[in-house]
Write a protein that holds these residues in place. Structure first.
Motif, PDB file in Angstrom:
ATOM      1  N   LYS A   2       0.855  -1.182   0.000  1.00 37.50           N
ATOM      2  CA  LYS A   2       0.000   0.000   0.000  1.00 37.50           C
ATOM      3  C   LYS A   2       0.901   1.245   0.000  1.00 37.50           C
ATOM      4  O   LYS A   2       2.056   1.173   0.390  1.00 37.50           O
ATOM      5  CB  LYS A   2      -0.897  -0.001   1.227  1.00 37.50           C
ATOM      6  N   TRP A   3       0.356   2.367  -0.425  1.00 35.23           N
ATOM      7  CA  TRP A   3       1.149   3.595  -0.513  1.00 35.23           C
ATOM      8  C   TRP A   3       1.743   3.981   0.824  1.00 35.23           C
ATOM      9  O   TRP A   3       2.899   4.368   0.914  1.00 35.23           O
ATOM     10  CB  TRP A   3       0.300   4.727  -1.064  1.00 35.23           C
ATOM     11  N   SER A   5       2.593   2.112   3.201  1.00 38.67           N
ATOM     12  CA  SER A   5       3.690   1.195   3.514  1.00 38.67           C
ATOM     13  C   SER A   5       4.944   1.578   2.741  1.00 38.67           C
ATOM     14  O   SER A   5       6.049   1.577   3.293  1.00 38.67           O
ATOM     15  CB  SER A   5       3.296  -0.251   3.185  1.00 38.67           C
ATOM     16  N   VAL A 136      -0.782  -7.640  -0.618  1.00 38.62           N
ATOM     17  CA  VAL A 136      -0.982  -6.201  -0.427  1.00 38.62           C
ATOM     18  C   VAL A 136      -2.162  -5.959   0.512  1.00 38.62           C
ATOM     19  O   VAL A 136      -3.244  -6.517   0.320  1.00 38.62           O
ATOM     20  CB  VAL A 136      -1.226  -5.492  -1.782  1.00 38.62           C
ATOM     21  N   GLY A 137      -1.927  -5.136   1.529  1.00 40.07           N
ATOM     22  CA  GLY A 137      -2.977  -4.769   2.469  1.00 40.07           C
ATOM     23  C   GLY A 137      -3.257  -5.786   3.555  1.00 40.07           C
ATOM     24  O   GLY A 137      -4.147  -5.585   4.375  1.00 40.07           O
TER      25      GLY A 137
END
Length: 161
Positions: A2-3, A5, A136-137
């Motif tokens: 994620k952005w 992260s 992701v996430g």
């Protein structure tokens, strides 16, 4: 990743390596460029041209030379600020600093994505899988990012004291 992260991992990495808060902030904002470009240009396939390392390394080399030619040392935003405040303002210096650290953030995005998927290495259409530590996430991503940031910053903070 994620952005948020990408931003946390990049900022921690750059700060630990340089001890420079401004460089870390510039790199942090650049760390989302590869995905942001794909959102603005929907015809780009995910993790293809925008995630290919030469797209960032070649301009970084150019901006590195701009800064070295002006100051004679590795890009350092605080030293550049001192130089500018002492009457040595140079548009190429400011541009070089901003772009170098932002492009470094974008470049660091690529190995970060390798932790959770495929990235191109030799050509933009290639799909190389390094390892798949998490999705992701996922909670695993959050755990990894928190552990990485704590480990890197505790070592990085003490290295610069």
């Amino acid at each position: 990743m994620k952005w948020k992260s990408h931003q946390a991992v990049t900022a921690a990495t750059v700060y630990a390596a340089t001890g420079d808060v401004l460089a870390a902030i510039l790199a942090m904002q650049g760390s989302i460029w590869p995905d942001a470009v794909e959102m603005k240009l929907p015809f780009l396939r995910h993790r293809a041209l925008s995630h290919w390392w030469p797209v960032y390394v070649l301009p970084m080399a150019f901006f590195y030379v701009l800064v070295i030619a002006k100051l004679g040392f590795f890009p350092d935003p605080w030293m550049a600020a001192k130089f500018i405040l002492s009457g040595g303002f140079s548009f190429s210096l400011v541009l070089g600093e901003l772009c170098f650290w932002s492009l470094l953030g974008a470049l660091l995005h690529i190995p970060e994505d390798a932790l959770c998927g495929y990235i191109p290495i030799t050509c933009p259409d290639q799909r190389w899988k390094c390892c798949h530590l998490f999705y992701v996430g996922s909670p695993r991503e959050t755990t990894f990012v928190m552990a990485y940031v704590v480990l890197v910053l505790t070592g990085g903070l003490f290295a610069h004291l």
